[in-house]
Each structure stands twice: as structure tokens, then as C-alpha cells.
Design a protein around this motif. Sequence first.
Motif, short mmCIF file in Angstrom:
data_model
loop_
_atom_site.label_atom_id
_atom_site.label_comp_id
_atom_site.label_asym_id
_atom_site.label_seq_id
_atom_site.Cartn_x
_atom_site.Cartn_y
_atom_site.Cartn_z
N MET A 81 0.86 -1.20 0.00
CA MET A 81 0.00 0.00 0.00
C MET A 81 0.89 1.25 0.00
N VAL A 82 0.65 2.12 -0.98
CA VAL A 82 1.44 3.34 -1.10
C VAL A 82 0.84 4.42 -0.21
N PRO A 83 1.62 4.97 0.70
CA PRO A 83 1.07 6.03 1.57
C PRO A 83 0.73 7.27 0.77
N ASN A 84 -0.25 7.98 1.27
CA ASN A 84 -0.62 9.24 0.61
C ASN A 84 0.53 10.22 0.68
N LYS A 85 0.75 10.91 -0.45
CA LYS A 85 1.80 11.92 -0.46
C LYS A 85 1.33 13.16 0.29
N PRO A 86 2.19 13.73 1.07
CA PRO A 86 1.78 14.97 1.77
C PRO A 86 1.54 16.09 0.78
N ASP A 87 0.64 16.97 1.14
CA ASP A 87 0.38 18.13 0.29
C ASP A 87 1.65 18.97 0.19
N PRO A 88 1.95 19.50 -1.00
CA PRO A 88 3.13 20.35 -1.12
C PRO A 88 2.96 21.60 -0.27
N PRO A 89 4.05 22.09 0.28
CA PRO A 89 3.93 23.31 1.11
C PRO A 89 3.37 24.46 0.29
N SER A 90 2.44 25.19 0.88
CA SER A 90 1.83 26.31 0.17
C SER A 90 2.79 27.49 0.16
N THR A 91 2.70 28.27 -0.88
CA THR A 91 3.54 29.45 -0.99
C THR A 91 2.95 30.58 -0.15
N PRO A 92 3.72 31.17 0.74
CA PRO A 92 3.18 32.31 1.50
C PRO A 92 2.68 33.39 0.55
N PHE A 93 1.63 34.07 0.95
CA PHE A 93 0.99 35.02 0.05
C PHE A 93 1.96 36.09 -0.45
N TRP A 94 2.96 36.45 0.38
CA TRP A 94 3.87 37.51 -0.04
C TRP A 94 4.88 37.05 -1.10
N ASN A 95 4.95 35.74 -1.35
CA ASN A 95 5.85 35.23 -2.39
C ASN A 95 5.13 34.85 -3.68
N VAL A 96 3.80 34.91 -3.68
CA VAL A 96 3.04 34.60 -4.89
C VAL A 96 3.30 35.70 -5.93
N ASN A 97 3.45 35.32 -7.18
CA ASN A 97 3.73 36.24 -8.29
C ASN A 97 5.10 36.90 -8.18
N VAL A 98 5.98 36.28 -7.39
CA VAL A 98 7.34 36.78 -7.22
C VAL A 98 8.30 35.69 -7.71
N PRO A 99 9.31 36.02 -8.50
CA PRO A 99 10.28 35.01 -8.94
C PRO A 99 10.90 34.29 -7.74
N PRO A 100 11.13 32.97 -7.85
CA PRO A 100 11.70 32.21 -6.72
C PRO A 100 12.97 32.83 -6.15
N SER A 101 13.77 33.44 -7.01
CA SER A 101 15.02 34.03 -6.54
C SER A 101 14.79 35.21 -5.60
N GLN A 102 13.56 35.76 -5.60
CA GLN A 102 13.25 36.91 -4.77
C GLN A 102 12.35 36.54 -3.58
N HIS A 103 12.09 35.25 -3.38
CA HIS A 103 11.27 34.83 -2.25
C HIS A 103 11.97 35.15 -0.94
N THR A 104 11.16 35.45 0.07
CA THR A 104 11.68 35.73 1.40
C THR A 104 10.98 34.84 2.42
N GLU A 105 11.67 34.52 3.50
CA GLU A 105 11.08 33.68 4.53
C GLU A 105 10.05 34.44 5.36
N THR A 106 10.27 35.71 5.53
CA THR A 106 9.35 36.52 6.32
C THR A 106 8.64 37.53 5.43
N CYS A 107 7.51 37.97 5.89
CA CYS A 107 6.69 38.90 5.12
C CYS A 107 7.34 40.29 5.09
N PRO A 108 7.47 40.90 3.91
CA PRO A 108 8.01 42.27 3.84
C PRO A 108 7.14 43.22 4.65
#
Length: 243
Positions: free
Chosen positions: A1-28
Motif C-alpha cells: 500500500m502506497v502512503p498518501n503523499k503529503p500536500d506540497p507546502p503552500s507558498t506564503p501570500f507575499w511570495n506569490v507572483n514573485v520570482p523564486p530568486s526573490q522569495h523571502t522567509e518573512t513577510c516584507p
Amino acid sequence: MVPNKPDPPSTPFWNVNVPPSQHTETCPGFLTYAIDTNPRDRAILSTPDSDYIRQSWPQVQQLVRENRPDLFQRVPSDLRLYKEYCAKLVEEYGSVMRFVVEERLGWGDEGVDGEVEGGLGDPVVFDEANYKILQNDWPYGIDSRIVHLVVWTKFTLLTNPATEDLTPEAHAEIERFVDETFVAKCGREKVVWFRNWTSLKSIQAVEHFHVMLFDPDAKVVREVTRGDVAFAEQVKKGYGLGG
């Protein structure tokens, strides 16, 4: 039996529509307001631009008829850029209002504290020296064929304090101005105007109202705005985003 894959981590709202190279861990800092106090903006900022549906001209007309300017919204990436630049303008000028008065309107202090003599019933109020028509610097996420203008005035647009609605006299005077300036050139079905509720106005101290034109002749827009270009377009070019 294959275990269910965990949901991928959601992108914080402040990183949506931002290139990955410009993502930040904390909210601007310029977006922290959306964490606790503005769930509507947080929902918009969480939406990829590719999923955003622009409001159509019939929808725009309906919102104006129903006096619901609160239901207009910006394209998610435009909202983010708007908030970022408002924060920068506050740092440089002390307030967004000061930037608008000094740089966009060129009125100095007279556009903040001064008022022309007379009331809205006076036919000389809409004199060229007392108002200016500019592109909306940060237009809403509406059909790209719609041109969003702002009419800035040095005089007060009288309202009923209890309802925030314009007085009948003020409404009639603005209607006359809009008919002469826009409807005569574009047609009644291609023009709407509204004044934001006081609680929605981003620039409180300088009086203004909004005009939207559906697919107008570019020459008409250049004439009434004297060739003005929205500040957002200049910012986007600086970021290499086109516009």
C-alpha cells in the motif's frame, strides 16, 4: 500500500507572483498589514496573476450604479507593487499625498489646504486652474480596454456626513462636467464616474473623483490628460516588466 503523499507546502501570500530568486522567509514590512487586518487583500495577494479574472465593462457599470467602489480590486501583482511603492513614497516624501501634490499635480501646499472661493453651484469652479485630469497611477484589475482617469480638484466636493454621499448639488455639477468633458467625446454608454467613499480614499486630503472610459480614442485621452502617463507604467518599466 502506497502512503498518501503529503500536500506540497503552500507558498506564503507575499511570495506569490514573485520570482523564486526573490522569495523571502518573512513577510516584507509593506505587506504585514494583510496578515491580521486585511484578509481581502491577503486573498488577492495569494492569487496567481494567471488565475485572476479582470472585471468586465458591464461589471464596472453595475458596481458604479450600485455605489460599490469597495468591490473594485487590483491585479494581484499590481497590488503588491502598489503597496511596495506606497511604502517607498512614505519614506521619501513623508506621505503618498505629498508625492501626489508635489510631483503629480505640481500644486504645492495649495492642493492640500487651499480651497477656491465659491461652491459647486458656481459655474467657474471647474476652471482649468482648479482641477487636473491624470491617469490613475495604480488602476484596478479591469478590462484592459478601460481607461481609468482621476479628476483632482482644488475645491471641496460637498458630501452628506451621515452617508458619505455627494450632495445633490455637487452630484449635478460633476455630472455636468463629466458630460461636457467625456460623454460628448466618447458617448454616454462608454463613460462612468464615481467618488470613493471617504473610508476607501487612499488620498484623503486632496479631493478627487474617478472616471472610466471604455475603449476611448487614444487622442481623446491624450487631450484630457495632456499626455499623462500612469506612475505604475513608469515603475514597471524600471522593473523590466513592460507597460
